[in-house]
Design a protein around this motif. Structure first.
Motif, PDB file in Angstrom:
ATOM      1  N   VAL A   1      34.613  44.522  64.255  1.00  4.22           N
ATOM      2  CA  VAL A   1      34.116  44.958  65.586  1.00  4.22           C
ATOM      3  C   VAL A   1      35.487  45.469  66.306  1.00  4.22           C
ATOM      4  O   VAL A   1      36.271  44.566  66.535  1.00  4.22           O
ATOM      5  CB  VAL A   1      33.363  44.038  66.237  1.00  4.22           C
ATOM      6  N   TRP A   2      35.394  46.823  66.712  1.00  2.00           N
ATOM      7  CA  TRP A   2      36.405  47.413  67.681  1.00  2.00           C
ATOM      8  C   TRP A   2      35.697  47.857  68.733  1.00  2.00           C
ATOM      9  O   TRP A   2      34.528  48.354  68.917  1.00  2.00           O
ATOM     10  CB  TRP A   2      37.062  48.611  66.786  1.00  2.00           C
ATOM     11  N   CYS A   3      36.675  48.026  69.894  1.00  2.00           N
ATOM     12  CA  CYS A   3      35.896  48.308  71.142  1.00  2.00           C
ATOM     13  C   CYS A   3      36.711  49.564  71.822  1.00  2.00           C
ATOM     14  O   CYS A   3      37.915  49.294  71.655  1.00  2.00           O
ATOM     15  CB  CYS A   3      35.879  47.103  72.158  1.00  2.00           C
ATOM     16  N   LEU A   4      36.009  50.091  72.349  1.00  2.00           N
ATOM     17  CA  LEU A   4      36.607  51.533  72.878  1.00  2.00           C
ATOM     18  C   LEU A   4      36.381  51.882  74.395  1.00  2.00           C
ATOM     19  O   LEU A   4      34.647  52.132  74.521  1.00  2.00           O
ATOM     20  CB  LEU A   4      36.619  52.767  71.994  1.00  2.00           C
TER      21      LEU A   4
ATOM     22  N   VAL B   1      31.914  48.357  63.215  1.00  2.52           N
ATOM     23  CA  VAL B   1      31.255  49.013  64.208  1.00  2.52           C
ATOM     24  C   VAL B   1      32.433  49.206  65.336  1.00  2.52           C
ATOM     25  O   VAL B   1      33.466  48.389  65.529  1.00  2.52           O
ATOM     26  CB  VAL B   1      30.277  48.005  64.864  1.00  2.52           C
ATOM     27  N   ILE B   2      32.098  50.387  66.012  1.00  3.42           N
ATOM     28  CA  ILE B   2      32.767  50.800  67.394  1.00  3.42           C
ATOM     29  C   ILE B   2      31.954  50.564  68.396  1.00  3.42           C
ATOM     30  O   ILE B   2      31.094  51.104  68.415  1.00  3.42           O
ATOM     31  CB  ILE B   2      33.738  52.144  67.298  1.00  3.42           C
ATOM     32  N   VAL B   3      32.225  49.851  69.287  1.00  3.78           N
ATOM     33  CA  VAL B   3      31.309  49.430  70.456  1.00  3.78           C
ATOM     34  C   VAL B   3      32.154  50.267  71.838  1.00  3.78           C
ATOM     35  O   VAL B   3      33.179  50.250  71.817  1.00  3.78           O
ATOM     36  CB  VAL B   3      31.328  48.001  71.006  1.00  3.78           C
ATOM     37  N   VAL B   4      31.305  51.076  72.096  1.00  3.84           N
ATOM     38  CA  VAL B   4      31.659  52.234  73.355  1.00  3.84           C
ATOM     39  C   VAL B   4      31.105  51.553  74.635  1.00  3.84           C
ATOM     40  O   VAL B   4      29.824  51.469  74.769  1.00  3.84           O
ATOM     41  CB  VAL B   4      31.374  53.679  72.849  1.00  3.84           C
ATOM     42  N   ASP B   5      31.864  51.688  75.743  1.00  2.39           N
ATOM     43  CA  ASP B   5      31.545  51.340  76.972  1.00  2.39           C
ATOM     44  C   ASP B   5      32.450  52.083  77.895  1.00  2.39           C
ATOM     45  O   ASP B   5      33.591  52.670  77.638  1.00  2.39           O
ATOM     46  CB  ASP B   5      31.534  50.025  77.254  1.00  2.39           C
ATOM     47  N   ASP B   6      31.763  52.132  79.242  1.00  4.41           N
ATOM     48  CA  ASP B   6      32.847  53.251  80.030  1.00  4.41           C
ATOM     49  C   ASP B   6      33.835  52.355  80.727  1.00  4.41           C
ATOM     50  O   ASP B   6      35.137  53.167  80.903  1.00  4.41           O
ATOM     51  CB  ASP B   6      31.834  53.680  81.286  1.00  4.41           C
ATOM     52  N   VAL B   7      33.927  51.248  81.055  1.00  6.43           N
ATOM     53  CA  VAL B   7      34.904  50.376  81.829  1.00  6.43           C
ATOM     54  C   VAL B   7      35.085  48.986  81.279  1.00  6.43           C
ATOM     55  O   VAL B   7      34.032  48.513  81.188  1.00  6.43           O
ATOM     56  CB  VAL B   7      34.808  50.393  83.349  1.00  6.43           C
TER      57      VAL B   7
ATOM     58  N   MET C   1      39.371  54.832  61.780  1.00  5.42           N
ATOM     59  CA  MET C   1      38.528  55.718  61.107  1.00  5.42           C
ATOM     60  C   MET C   1      38.500  55.770  59.607  1.00  5.42           C
ATOM     61  O   MET C   1      37.520  56.176  58.934  1.00  5.42           O
ATOM     62  CB  MET C   1      39.313  57.230  61.432  1.00  5.42           C
ATOM     63  N   GLY C   2      39.481  55.310  58.953  1.00 10.05           N
ATOM     64  CA  GLY C   2      39.624  54.932  57.475  1.00 10.05           C
ATOM     65  C   GLY C   2      38.242  54.083  57.034  1.00 10.05           C
ATOM     66  O   GLY C   2      37.925  54.240  55.943  1.00 10.05           O
ATOM     67  N   ALA C   3      37.984  53.448  57.907  1.00  6.26           N
ATOM     68  CA  ALA C   3      36.596  52.427  57.579  1.00  6.26           C
ATOM     69  C   ALA C   3      35.165  52.930  57.788  1.00  6.26           C
ATOM     70  O   ALA C   3      34.493  52.259  57.365  1.00  6.26           O
ATOM     71  CB  ALA C   3      36.675  50.898  58.507  1.00  6.26           C
ATOM     72  N   ALA C   4      35.347  54.256  58.215  1.00  9.52           N
ATOM     73  CA  ALA C   4      33.978  54.851  58.233  1.00  9.52           C
ATOM     74  C   ALA C   4      32.959  53.817  59.421  1.00  9.52           C
ATOM     75  O   ALA C   4      31.875  53.755  58.821  1.00  9.52           O
ATOM     76  CB  ALA C   4      33.368  55.166  57.069  1.00  9.52           C
ATOM     77  N   PRO C   5      33.549  53.595  60.395  1.00  5.46           N
ATOM     78  CA  PRO C   5      32.424  52.791  61.339  1.00  5.46           C
ATOM     79  C   PRO C   5      31.677  53.266  61.846  1.00  5.46           C
ATOM     80  O   PRO C   5      31.506  54.520  62.036  1.00  5.46           O
ATOM     81  CB  PRO C   5      33.466  52.228  62.362  1.00  5.46           C
ATOM     82  N   VAL C   6      30.497  52.633  62.386  1.00  6.97           N
ATOM     83  CA  VAL C   6      29.187  53.269  63.060  1.00  6.97           C
ATOM     84  C   VAL C   6      29.761  52.858  64.410  1.00  6.97           C
ATOM     85  O   VAL C   6      29.858  51.971  64.902  1.00  6.97           O
ATOM     86  CB  VAL C   6      27.881  52.583  62.412  1.00  6.97           C
ATOM     87  N   VAL C   7      29.457  53.915  65.176  1.00  7.55           N
ATOM     88  CA  VAL C   7      29.562  54.072  66.880  1.00  7.55           C
ATOM     89  C   VAL C   7      28.426  53.504  67.313  1.00  7.55           C
ATOM     90  O   VAL C   7      27.335  54.078  67.129  1.00  7.55           O
ATOM     91  CB  VAL C   7      29.960  55.419  67.248  1.00  7.55           C
ATOM     92  N   THR C   8      28.316  52.464  68.241  1.00  6.23           N
ATOM     93  CA  THR C   8      27.367  52.083  68.945  1.00  6.23           C
ATOM     94  C   THR C   8      27.703  51.798  70.456  1.00  6.23           C
ATOM     95  O   THR C   8      28.879  52.312  70.743  1.00  6.23           O
ATOM     96  CB  THR C   8      26.739  50.707  68.307  1.00  6.23           C
ATOM     97  N   PHE C   9      26.946  51.190  71.218  1.00 12.80           N
ATOM     98  CA  PHE C   9      27.219  51.331  72.660  1.00 12.80           C
ATOM     99  C   PHE C   9      26.833  50.031  73.577  1.00 12.80           C
ATOM    100  O   PHE C   9      25.763  49.436  73.053  1.00 12.80           O
ATOM    101  CB  PHE C   9      26.724  52.343  73.634  1.00 12.80           C
ATOM    102  N   VAL C  10      27.332  49.659  74.765  1.00 14.36           N
ATOM    103  CA  VAL C  10      26.892  48.312  75.346  1.00 14.36           C
ATOM    104  C   VAL C  10      25.785  48.965  76.183  1.00 14.36           C
ATOM    105  O   VAL C  10      25.689  49.855  77.167  1.00 14.36           O
ATOM    106  CB  VAL C  10      27.977  47.951  76.059  1.00 14.36           C
TER     107      VAL C  10
END
Length: 276
Positions: free
Chosen positions: A268-271, A240-246, A161-170
């Motif tokens: 690049v972080w993934c969640l 960047v935070i990359v979002v996916d379901d599984v 959170m401290g890096a103010a990332p942008v949330v994106t998705f697969v």
């Protein structure tokens, strides 16, 4: 009516008759539009009430009416303990020695270690969790996006959170979007960005690929290699935070990371909601 000081009168004697008629029409158009909007809102509300009466909202896990994910089922989900999880790939019990992101398992991907900086997942993919995911994306229960994202938001490390990332998705393939009517990962990412107070941006484009669920580990690796590219014209953020379901093998997130790094992303972080 006498105009207020500093304001012009709507009409005066110098206003042509045609202009006065047009002005009067405009004056009465706004209430009409508001009335139509109120009628549509009432109609939609009534339709929702009828639908809820005939087909009440039910828990995706226990099928009890009332909520898309009831409190009892949410509390019983297999949450991953962040204190015992691998700090690099998020594997549930890899804090001391991870068995998931070793060089042996990374070799088929062409890596010695995962290409992303860090990854976190909220839940272990049990049958209950799999049912939530299936009901959400294959049975079009879009209301699950909010509680799923709320669960995921708890696993956002403060250092991210401290890096103010942008949330994106697969992104889903075009075929999957047509079949489902929406992009499930995009909805998750939007909800997460809203909950976490982060910016959201679509940064990736999916090429044609086979359905991952029908493939084994080796097949998934080959299927996803180069399957994602950066969105043309997108301004690539540094973090960047990359979002996916599984997350199953990690092949999809590896491909996403490769595409983002090639386009200029530094971190690049993934969640994910769940992982096997």
């Amino acid at each position: 009516m006498k105009p207020m000081k500093g304001q012009m009168a709507l009409f005066d004697e110098r206003t042509p008759a045609k202009s006065r008629r047009e002005g009067a029409a405009a004056k009465h158009a706004a209430p009409s539009r508001r009335l139509r909007a109120d009628w549509r809102a009432a109609r939609d509300f009534a339709a929702d009430m009828v639908a809820e009466t005939l087909y009440p909202t039910r828990c995706a896990v226990c099928d009890k009416p009332g909520a898309v994910l009831c409190g009892s089922c949410a509390a019983a989900l297999p949450y991953i303990d962040a204190l015992t999880a691998c700090p690099r790939c998020g594997a549930p019990f890899g804090v001391v020695q991870c068995s998931e992101c070793t060089s042996v398992l990374m070799e088929p991907f062409g890596y010695k270690e995962p290409p992303y900086d860090e990854m976190a997942s909220a839940l272990v993919l049990t049958e209950a969790v799999r049912r939530i995911v299936t009901v959400y994306k294959d049975q079009n229960e879009r209301g699950l996006a909010r509680p799923m994202a709320q669960i995921m938001a708890r696993y956002l490390p403060p250092r991210w959170m401290g890096a103010a990332p942008v949330v994106t998705f697969v992104p889903a393939t075009a075929a999957a979007r047509r079949r489902r009517g929406f992009d499930h990962a995009e909805h998750l990412a939007r909800e997460l960005s809203f909950i976490a107070g982060l910016d959201f941006a679509p940064l990736l484009v999916a090429a044609r690929s086979r359905d991952q669920r029908k493939l084994g580990r080796t097949g998934r690796i080959g299927n996803m290699r180069h399957s994602l590219t950066a969105l043309a014209g997108a301004s690539m953020p540094a973090a960047v935070i990359v979002v996916d379901d599984v997350c199953t093998t990690g092949a999809t997130l590896f491909a996403a990371t490769e595409a983002l790094r090639t386009a200029g992303a530094k971190i690049v972080w993934c969640l994910t909601f769940a992982r096997t």
